[in-house]
Design a protein around this motif. Structure first.
Motif, mmCIF file in Angstrom:
data_model
loop_
_atom_site.group_PDB
_atom_site.id
_atom_site.type_symbol
_atom_site.label_atom_id
_atom_site.label_comp_id
_atom_site.label_asym_id
_atom_site.label_seq_id
_atom_site.Cartn_x
_atom_site.Cartn_y
_atom_site.Cartn_z
ATOM 1 N N GLY A 64 -4.229 15.823 -2.323
ATOM 2 C CA GLY A 64 -4.887 15.092 -1.547
ATOM 3 C C GLY A 64 -5.735 14.252 -1.828
ATOM 4 N N ASN A 65 -5.913 13.832 -2.969
ATOM 5 C CA ASN A 65 -6.520 12.542 -3.537
ATOM 6 C C ASN A 65 -5.733 11.307 -3.314
ATOM 7 O OD1 ASN A 65 -8.901 13.924 -4.842
ATOM 8 N ND2 ASN A 65 -7.140 14.835 -6.077
ATOM 9 N N GLU A 66 -6.334 10.262 -3.251
ATOM 10 C CA GLU A 66 -5.757 8.953 -3.006
ATOM 11 C C GLU A 66 -5.793 8.175 -4.347
ATOM 12 O OE1 GLU A 66 -7.282 6.908 0.381
ATOM 13 O OE2 GLU A 66 -7.133 8.509 2.007
ATOM 14 N N GLU A 67 -4.833 7.353 -4.547
ATOM 15 C CA GLU A 67 -4.726 6.384 -5.620
ATOM 16 C C GLU A 67 -5.967 5.301 -5.339
ATOM 17 O OE1 GLU A 67 -4.485 4.655 -8.878
ATOM 18 O OE2 GLU A 67 -3.065 6.230 -8.514
ATOM 19 N N ALA A 68 -6.664 5.176 -6.463
ATOM 20 C CA ALA A 68 -7.657 3.929 -6.394
ATOM 21 C C ALA A 68 -7.139 2.730 -6.377
ATOM 22 C CB ALA A 68 -8.842 4.490 -7.067
ATOM 23 N N ASN A 69 -6.224 2.270 -7.586
ATOM 24 C CA ASN A 69 -5.676 1.205 -7.903
ATOM 25 C C ASN A 69 -4.830 0.746 -6.815
ATOM 26 O OD1 ASN A 69 -4.198 -0.874 -9.102
ATOM 27 N ND2 ASN A 69 -4.130 0.332 -11.174
ATOM 28 N N PRO A 70 -4.920 -0.428 -6.163
ATOM 29 C CA PRO A 70 -4.292 -1.083 -5.315
ATOM 30 C C PRO A 70 -2.807 -1.327 -5.544
ATOM 31 C CG PRO A 70 -6.088 -2.277 -5.457
ATOM 32 C CD PRO A 70 -6.343 -1.196 -6.122
ATOM 33 N N LEU A 71 -2.724 -1.832 -6.977
ATOM 34 C CA LEU A 71 -1.333 -2.188 -7.523
ATOM 35 C C LEU A 71 -0.512 -1.120 -7.489
ATOM 36 C CD1 LEU A 71 0.540 -4.299 -8.612
ATOM 37 C CD2 LEU A 71 -0.599 -3.736 -11.092
ATOM 38 N N ILE A 72 -0.859 -0.020 -7.965
ATOM 39 C CA ILE A 72 -0.315 1.222 -8.132
ATOM 40 C C ILE A 72 0.175 2.043 -6.522
ATOM 41 C CG2 ILE A 72 -0.030 3.678 -8.864
ATOM 42 C CD1 ILE A 72 -0.023 1.536 -10.838
ATOM 43 N N VAL A 73 -0.757 1.558 -5.611
ATOM 44 C CA VAL A 73 -0.631 2.002 -4.231
ATOM 45 C C VAL A 73 0.645 1.047 -3.748
ATOM 46 C CG1 VAL A 73 -1.235 1.823 -1.778
ATOM 47 C CG2 VAL A 73 -2.428 2.757 -3.790
ATOM 48 N N ALA A 74 0.837 -0.156 -4.134
ATOM 49 C CA ALA A 74 2.074 -0.870 -3.800
ATOM 50 C C ALA A 74 3.228 -0.462 -4.322
ATOM 51 C CB ALA A 74 1.560 -2.437 -4.169
ATOM 52 N N ILE A 121 4.560 2.432 -2.503
ATOM 53 C CA ILE A 121 4.887 2.325 -1.204
ATOM 54 C C ILE A 121 6.581 1.818 -1.505
ATOM 55 C CG2 ILE A 121 4.750 0.703 0.811
ATOM 56 C CD1 ILE A 121 1.773 1.054 0.369
ATOM 57 N N ASN A 122 6.395 0.861 -2.538
ATOM 58 C CA ASN A 122 7.973 0.035 -2.638
ATOM 59 C C ASN A 122 8.813 0.705 -3.286
ATOM 60 O OD1 ASN A 122 7.258 -2.457 -0.990
ATOM 61 N ND2 ASN A 122 5.778 -2.682 -2.774
ATOM 62 N N LEU A 123 8.476 1.502 -4.151
ATOM 63 C CA LEU A 123 9.301 2.240 -5.228
ATOM 64 C C LEU A 123 9.486 3.750 -4.818
ATOM 65 C CD1 LEU A 123 8.335 0.568 -8.596
ATOM 66 C CD2 LEU A 123 10.293 -0.205 -7.019
ATOM 67 N N GLY A 124 8.683 4.466 -3.919
ATOM 68 C CA GLY A 124 8.822 5.906 -3.722
ATOM 69 C C GLY A 124 8.614 6.678 -4.853
ATOM 70 N N SER A 125 9.448 7.537 -5.188
ATOM 71 C CA SER A 125 9.092 8.466 -6.336
ATOM 72 C C SER A 125 9.507 7.842 -7.679
ATOM 73 C CB SER A 125 10.069 9.723 -6.173
ATOM 74 O OG SER A 125 11.438 9.276 -6.210
ATOM 75 N N TRP A 126 9.746 6.696 -7.595
ATOM 76 C CA TRP A 126 10.144 6.145 -8.883
ATOM 77 C C TRP A 126 8.990 5.195 -9.296
ATOM 78 C CZ3 TRP A 126 14.233 7.419 -11.559
ATOM 79 C CH2 TRP A 126 15.196 7.937 -10.967
ATOM 80 N N TRP A 127 7.715 5.196 -8.719
ATOM 81 C CA TRP A 127 6.572 4.549 -8.803
ATOM 82 C C TRP A 127 5.985 4.585 -10.144
ATOM 83 C CZ3 TRP A 127 2.047 6.546 -10.736
ATOM 84 C CH2 TRP A 127 2.050 8.004 -10.465
ATOM 85 N N GLY A 128 6.254 5.443 -10.948
ATOM 86 C CA GLY A 128 5.731 5.855 -12.457
ATOM 87 C C GLY A 128 6.512 5.080 -13.408
ATOM 88 N N LEU A 129 7.807 4.488 -13.098
ATOM 89 C CA LEU A 129 8.490 3.994 -13.985
ATOM 90 C C LEU A 129 8.050 2.619 -14.699
ATOM 91 C CD1 LEU A 129 12.115 4.213 -12.936
ATOM 92 C CD2 LEU A 129 10.884 5.261 -15.041
ATOM 93 N N PRO A 130 7.372 1.608 -13.745
ATOM 94 C CA PRO A 130 6.685 0.560 -14.254
ATOM 95 C C PRO A 130 5.496 0.810 -15.188
ATOM 96 C CG PRO A 130 7.201 0.170 -12.049
ATOM 97 C CD PRO A 130 7.432 1.606 -12.222
ATOM 98 N N LYS A 131 4.792 1.813 -14.829
ATOM 99 C CA LYS A 131 3.504 2.296 -15.601
ATOM 100 C C LYS A 131 4.057 2.810 -17.145
ATOM 101 C CE LYS A 131 -0.150 4.427 -13.766
ATOM 102 N NZ LYS A 131 -1.061 5.298 -13.325
ATOM 103 N N VAL A 132 5.120 3.653 -17.146
ATOM 104 C CA VAL A 132 5.677 4.019 -18.326
ATOM 105 C C VAL A 132 6.070 2.768 -19.290
ATOM 106 C CG1 VAL A 132 7.194 5.244 -19.613
ATOM 107 C CG2 VAL A 132 5.967 6.352 -17.764
ATOM 108 N N PHE A 133 6.826 1.680 -18.397
ATOM 109 C CA PHE A 133 7.262 0.591 -19.002
ATOM 110 C C PHE A 133 6.153 -0.097 -19.576
ATOM 111 C CE2 PHE A 133 8.432 -3.854 -18.944
ATOM 112 C CZ PHE A 133 9.550 -3.786 -19.802
ATOM 113 N N ILE A 134 4.936 -0.304 -19.054
ATOM 114 C CA ILE A 134 3.872 -1.115 -19.574
ATOM 115 C C ILE A 134 3.267 -0.515 -20.849
ATOM 116 C CG2 ILE A 134 1.391 -1.920 -19.223
ATOM 117 C CD1 ILE A 134 3.612 -3.435 -17.756
ATOM 118 N N HIS A 135 3.441 0.890 -21.065
ATOM 119 C CA HIS A 135 2.909 1.630 -22.146
ATOM 120 C C HIS A 135 4.017 1.511 -23.178
ATOM 121 C CE1 HIS A 135 -0.383 4.140 -20.811
ATOM 122 N NE2 HIS A 135 -0.108 3.782 -19.693
#
Length: 126
Positions: free
Chosen positions: A61-71, A74-88
């Motif tokens: 029930g918490n909200e994401e604080a980072n607006p980039l991750i929120v975007a 919204i845009n990638l749905g359940s795939w939102w974690g891939l760009p984060k892992v790619f950066i790592h």
């Protein structure tokens, strides 16, 4: 007879050439190379744990604080974690390519930051 024109700094290496030489020297250092492999693996694991811990925190029930991750969510749905892992993965590659003392210190600081984020996310989730 006139002397050929010489440009100031023509015999100097470019910034890129200096960086490549520094990378070759750093990779020859066995100790730095071993630490770099450990740090690269740690960064990748922490990237995955960040996505997992964020998912748990959001499910609680918490909200994401980072607006980039929120975007991304919204845009990638359940795939939102891939760009984060790619950066790592990208940062892990840079650590392996240029395993200097400065790069290893930066990787340590980034790792400590992500440990804090992951612990915070799991604390919020449970």
């Amino acid at each position: 007879m006139t002397e050929p024109l010489r440009y100031e700094g023509a015999e100097q290496q470019s910034v890129y050439q200096k960086l490549v030489e520094r990378a070759h020297q750093a990779r020859r250092n066995g100790r730095f190379r071993r630490i770099a492999w450990f740090m690269a693996a740690l960064l990748i694991v922490l990237g995955g744990l960040d996505v997992v811990s964020t998912s748990f925190a959001l499910a609680a029930g918490n909200e994401e604080a980072n607006p980039l991750i929120v975007a991304l969510q919204i845009n990638l749905g359940s795939w939102w974690g891939l760009p984060k892992v790619f950066i790592h993965l990208l940062f892990a590659y840079f650590v392996l390519w240029l395993p200097t003392g400065r790069m290893l210190k930066a990787a340590t600081v980034v790792s400590l930051f992500y440990v804090f984020v992951i612990v915070s996310n799991f604390t919020l989730a449970f």
